[in-house]
Enzyme design. Structure first.
Site, mmCIF file in Angstrom:
data_model
loop_
_atom_site.group_PDB
_atom_site.id
_atom_site.type_symbol
_atom_site.label_atom_id
_atom_site.label_comp_id
_atom_site.label_asym_id
_atom_site.label_seq_id
_atom_site.Cartn_x
_atom_site.Cartn_y
_atom_site.Cartn_z
ATOM 1 N N GLY A 18 20.505 -18.069 -36.351
ATOM 2 C CA GLY A 18 21.809 -18.685 -36.595
ATOM 3 C C GLY A 18 22.006 -19.125 -38.034
ATOM 4 O O GLY A 18 23.038 -18.840 -38.653
ATOM 5 N N ASP A 216 6.475 -18.949 -41.123
ATOM 6 C CA ASP A 216 6.411 -18.203 -42.394
ATOM 7 C C ASP A 216 7.185 -18.916 -43.503
ATOM 8 O O ASP A 216 6.707 -19.033 -44.631
ATOM 9 C CB ASP A 216 7.025 -16.805 -42.227
ATOM 10 C CG ASP A 216 6.195 -15.906 -41.337
ATOM 11 O OD1 ASP A 216 5.307 -16.414 -40.642
ATOM 12 O OD2 ASP A 216 6.444 -14.690 -41.336
ATOM 13 N N THR A 253 16.637 -25.126 -19.373
ATOM 14 C CA THR A 253 17.625 -25.828 -20.193
ATOM 15 C C THR A 253 17.868 -27.257 -19.714
ATOM 16 O O THR A 253 17.869 -27.551 -18.516
ATOM 17 C CB THR A 253 18.963 -25.077 -20.255
ATOM 18 O OG1 THR A 253 19.905 -25.874 -20.982
ATOM 19 C CG2 THR A 253 19.532 -24.815 -18.869
ATOM 20 N N ARG A 310 14.815 -36.355 -25.626
ATOM 21 C CA ARG A 310 13.724 -35.506 -25.142
ATOM 22 C C ARG A 310 12.346 -36.140 -25.284
ATOM 23 O O ARG A 310 11.477 -35.935 -24.437
ATOM 24 C CB ARG A 310 13.750 -34.174 -25.895
ATOM 25 C CG ARG A 310 14.896 -33.308 -25.459
ATOM 26 C CD ARG A 310 14.991 -32.040 -26.264
ATOM 27 N NE ARG A 310 16.057 -31.188 -25.742
ATOM 28 C CZ ARG A 310 16.464 -30.069 -26.319
ATOM 29 N NH1 ARG A 310 15.896 -29.655 -27.448
ATOM 30 N NH2 ARG A 310 17.430 -29.353 -25.781
ATOM 31 N N HIS A 376 8.361 -26.984 -28.553
ATOM 32 C CA HIS A 376 9.688 -26.381 -28.534
ATOM 33 C C HIS A 376 10.334 -26.293 -29.906
ATOM 34 O O HIS A 376 10.963 -25.293 -30.241
ATOM 35 C CB HIS A 376 10.591 -27.205 -27.603
ATOM 36 C CG HIS A 376 12.000 -26.719 -27.524
ATOM 37 N ND1 HIS A 376 12.321 -25.443 -27.107
ATOM 38 C CD2 HIS A 376 13.189 -27.324 -27.791
ATOM 39 C CE1 HIS A 376 13.644 -25.297 -27.108
ATOM 40 N NE2 HIS A 376 14.187 -26.405 -27.544
ATOM 41 N N LEU A 417 21.901 -25.972 -32.579
ATOM 42 C CA LEU A 417 22.823 -24.862 -32.811
ATOM 43 C C LEU A 417 23.903 -25.245 -33.820
ATOM 44 O O LEU A 417 24.260 -24.446 -34.686
ATOM 45 C CB LEU A 417 23.453 -24.399 -31.489
ATOM 46 C CG LEU A 417 22.522 -23.653 -30.529
ATOM 47 C CD1 LEU A 417 23.292 -23.097 -29.344
ATOM 48 C CD2 LEU A 417 21.790 -22.525 -31.236
#
Lengths: 601, 306
Positions: A18, A216, A253, A310, A376, A417
């Site tokens: 994204g 990376d 999810t 979370r 995650h 996102l």
């Protein structure tokens, strides 16, 4: 040595998820010669796996929502360590970035009056996530991919970047890598670079990340001398599949809980009510009845504790399992079957339904899922200037998961996102400006390029070394066992020792065959990055002697007032080691600080 | 050179150097010594454009595994240079498409215990695309076709700057946007599977659903029907539904995209009533020529054309 090709561009973007795609669209629209370099095929980057949605305070479902509330939720979710300016820009600009996707062809789910529908997620006061069922990442990457293609962005697919080189003045000037299909080397000379390589999950045994997430970008930035920020903050997503073993780590999810799913232990108890931290007590439901009413009435009820940030949920699940109240395969139960109709579940969560049906032979409309926390997301990463994404290396910019600051000690679901869009665009803008103002042709030492290529091919020259897969497996075991969700000084120090040994072994791995599409060799070239990043994570985790967000220390179980005022920065020294420094948080303007004090209605 | 994907068939251009007896791996690789426990055998096509052969790998069986898990264990053990593509391992990215026992499938979503037991599982690369190495094929054809598509061109938004679309109106397009670009529909499409020469002017099922998605998009203004007729080879499809059968996302490619697209194209070109209507009524969509000018492939060929 295989063939070596060279390309010249204004801006080279490394990574086509994204953030990279959004940056490429920006630089291309501004008329710059743009190359997008990615390790996989276009459209396969890890963004594609994002499920729940993109958080943006559009207020389509709850008109009371606005950027100030989103800012507050983000800062509190990040345990007040987020860069306030990034959190502010993100909250302010996300809605426009979502509407922009719609102008590029995205088809989000709709409200009854035809606007973009928004869903509830953990830590967000209002339903805020623009989504398409539970495949929002796919929608986002496809929309961005199609827009980039429409603009004619040049894409270099299946091309891995090994190192970033600077010119005599210390500006980022070339990226050296190889084509995976042929194994041939390639150099990209450019006036500006954007790193958008995403996460680091492949250093852990169980992770939601794909093979590409080997850190990376973090590593090549660190090797180039860029400051690395808050590397200790790694997010363990509370709900991942635990069974079958081979599916362990596949994401479930947060939308399951946003849409009504409840966490239960082996006794059937909704245990999250036992783990409400003081910081969130005033905005969290005290009883199951209140929690259940909240789904229809956010104004007069408080959020279920299943939708705490979370880090809180992950720790709670861990405690339940440790206390012997876990599910048969070592997780807890996530129940939506008894709480929503089969039709609703299949419409709202189609890929969850499919995923459990196919991989576990389980029907989530009739049976509870088994879930547990696994690696995650990386909150830490390359330090960037909030407005521009500029790193401390001139000409080098970063955005998305590889960049740090936005999410502080813990990221809220859905904020990633929108982060990619907001800061991908901003990095693209700033890289364009930098490239436009840079005179002359970037040059690097030929010998440096040759050295990188030679070093990359060394595993072919050794015939008795061990397989890179063995080293990788041991690295994953090390990080899983010693640098996991719950940490302690003894284990972290043991991890550093283990990483030293793995470093030595990495220098001796050998591979067979030729460089052409050779996964063993590809892994051998990924290992140095994984080791560097793992070491930075472990070092910072030792240094932060407190528990906060993604860093939970068994030996320091409480947050520390003083450590709550600093970020940790690591940077390469000339001798190859990394210095570690505590840096005070940037001071927050009073009007923004006041937003954090405010109690919810 | 395309590999033969039929189970048990003699390999194309057999290369003996690639034929390693299965037992050899068990003896030479630590941790895989035969312990009498249950095992699985993969017969994987290994080779490159010059040719190749099926090689058998016998591995201990592990409960709940998918084909990709076993391929990964083969890479970590006897064949570290075994080439295969994969990313998400959760059926969401469409990278690990292969022909499993002769049928296209995602390796990450095909469970070993649902394949015939006691016989080798044959894994071959997609046949329609040129082999790069082992299970990896050159799928650039699909990216080339994507660049020939005149992109989305939305009408202006409402006075408040926001588009309004009803859920029922976006659902058709959403079905097509579930596509994960595994390219298995392209792989089984007989128009190009056995006819390399058709690739130059045949967009294929993946692109047909993309064209139909834009046709049904409530905001789009480009009229691509004439282009679809002239340039995508839509008429070559004779609706055998092979594409629909292999779609891992369950997209009704034939019924919801190809057939309606054929109807629209026919209406646009040959229906006298529609022709008259266009002459009389105000045109709301942009013409074929205007739309074609937008397609990136005609203005700026990129790297993928190599």
């Amino acid at each position: 040595m295989p063939d070596h090709e060279t390309h010249d561009f204004d801006v080279v973007i490394i990574g086509a998820g994204g953030a990279g795609l959004r940056a490429a669209i920006e630089t291309k629209e501004r008329g710059l010669r743009t190359a997008l370099v990615c390790k996989s095929l276009l459209g396969k980057a890890h963004t594609v796996m994002a499920e729940g949605g993109a958080a943006a305070a559009m207020g389509n479902v709850w008109p009371d929502d606005n950027w100030q509330v989103h800012f507050r939720d983000t800062m509190r979710g990040g345990k007040l360590l987020s860069n306030w300016r990034m959190a502010q820009l993100h909250a302010q600009e996300s809605p426009e970035r979502i509407y922009e996707l719609e102008r590029w062809g995205a088809l989000f789910d709709r409200t009854s009056d035809g606007r973009i529908l928004q869903r509830d997620f953990g830590g967000h006061r209002y339903a805020r996530l623009a989504h398409v069922g539970d495949r929002t990442g796919l929608e986002m990457i496809r929309t961005l991919q199609q827009q980039a293609v429409a603009l004619g962005v040049e894409v270099f697919m299946e091309c891995k970047v090994l190192r970033l080189l600077k010119d005599a003045d210390g500006r980022a000037s070339a990226a050296v890598g190889y084509w995976r299909p042929s194994g041939d080397f390639v150099t990209f000379n450019a006036k500006a670079f954007v790193i958008a390589t995403g996460g680091i999950g492949k250093s852990w045994l169980f992770t939601t990340n794909s093979w590409e997430c080997t850190g990376d970008g973090d590593a090549i930035a660190a090797w180039a001398g860029a400051d690395m920020l808050d590397m200790e903050f790694v997010q363990f997503h509370p709900t991942c599949m635990v069974w079958p073993m081979t599916a362990r780590g596949i994401l479930v999810t947060e939308g399951v809980r946003g849409d009504g799913g409840a966490l239960r232990n082996a006794e059937g108890r909704r245990f999250m009510f036992d783990y409400i931290p003081p910081m969130f007590a005033s905005e969290t439901a005290a009883t199951e009845e209140e929690a259940d009413r909240w789904y229809d009435d956010h104004t007069n009820n408080r959020r279920p504790p299943d939708l705490l940030p979370r880090d809180e949920v992950a720790r709670s699940i861990n405690s339940e399992v440790k206390a012997g109240r876990g599910s048969p395969h070592g997780g807890v139960f996530l129940d939506i079957a008894t709480r929503r109709s089969p039709e609703y579940i299949r419409r709202r969560l189609p890929s969850m339904y499919h995923q459990f049906k196919e991989l576990a032979g389980l029907d989530i409309t009739t049976d509870p899922m088994e879930v547990a926390p696994f690696q995650h997301y990386m909150m830490g990463g390359i330090w960037v200037e909030a407005d521009t994404g500029a790193t401390t290396v001139p000409g080098l910019f970063a955005a998305g998961e590889a960049a740090a600051g936005m999410h502080g000690a813990n990221r809220l679901g859905g904020n990633s996102l929108s982060d990619l869009l907001v800061f991908g665009r901003r990095a693209g803008m700033a890289a364009s400006d930098f490239a436009g103002g840079r005179l002359g042709t970037p040059t690097v030492e030929e010998a440096e390029v040759d050295q990188i290529c030679k070093a990359a091919l060394e595993p072919f020259g050794r015939d008795s070394g061990e397989s890179p897969y063995n080293v990788h497996r041991d690295l994953q075991e090390t990080m899983q066992q010693l640098v996991g969700l719950i940490r302690s000084e003894t284990e972290l120090v043991r991890a550093l020792d283990a990483l030293d040994k793995l470093d030595e072994r990495t220098k001796k791995v050998s591979v067979t065959g030729t460089p052409a599409y050779n996964p063993g060799w590809n892994l051998a070239t990924d290992l140095p990055a994984m080791l560097t990043v793992s070491r930075l994570v472990t070092r910072a985790a030792i240094e932060r002697r407190e528990s906060r967000g993604g860093q939970t220390r068994d030996d320091y179980p409480k947050p520390d007032l003083e450590l709550g005022k600093v970020n940790l920065i690591q940077r390469l020294r000339p001798d190859g080691t990394y210095e570690l420094e505590q840096v005070p948080l940037p001071p927050m303007p009073a009007e923004l600080a006041a937003l954090l004090e405010e109690e919810p209605k | 050179m395309s590999p033969d994907t039929t189970a048990g068939a003699s390999p194309v251009n057999q290369d003996v150097s690639l034929q390693v007896p299965a037992q050899a791996h068990l003896e030479t690789h630590p941790g895989l010594s035969p312990d009498g426990g249950p095992s699985v055998t993969l017969s994987i096509w290994r080779g490159d454009p010059g040719g190749g052969a099926f090689v058998e790998y016998q591995m201990p069986a592990i409960e709940g595994e998918v084909v990709l898990d076993v391929v990964h264990r083969v890479q970590a053990g006897p064949a570290p240079d075994l080439a295969c593509r994969w990313n998400c391992k959760a059926g969401k990215c469409g990278s690990c498409s292969a022909e499993i026992n002769g049928k296209p499938g995602l390796m990450c979503m095909t469970r070993m215990d649902q394949l015939p037991q006691g016989v080798p599982v044959v894994v071959a690369p997609l046949r329609t695309f040129p082999v790069i190495r082992d299970l990896v094929t050159d799928v650039s054809f699909n990216y080339t076709m994507a660049r020939q598509l005149p992109p989305f061109a939305p009408r202006p938004a409402g006075p408040d700057g926001i588009y309004r679309m009803m859920q029922i109106d976006v659902e058709r397009g959403q079905e097509f946007r579930k596509c994960i670009e595994c390219f298995m529909c392209q792989d089984v499409c007989h128009v190009i599977r056995d006819h390399e020469e058709n690739k130059a002017f045949y967009a294929g099922p993946r692109m047909f659903i993309r064209y139909m998605e834009l046709e049904s998009h409530p905001l789009d203004t480009n009229d691509r029907r004439e282009l679809i007729r002239r340039r995508t080879g839509l008429s070559l499809c004779n609706i055998t539904k092979c594409c629909t059968e292999v779609c891992p996302e369950g997209i009704h490619i034939t019924d919801n995209a190809i057939i309606p697209l054929k109807e629209r194209v026919v209406d646009a070109s040959y229906d006298p009533v529609a022709w008259l209507g266009r002459k009389i009524l105000r045109r709301t969509k942009r013409s074929a020529a205007e739309a074609a000018a937008d397609a990136p492939a005609f203005s700026s060929p990129t790297r993928e054309d190599r």
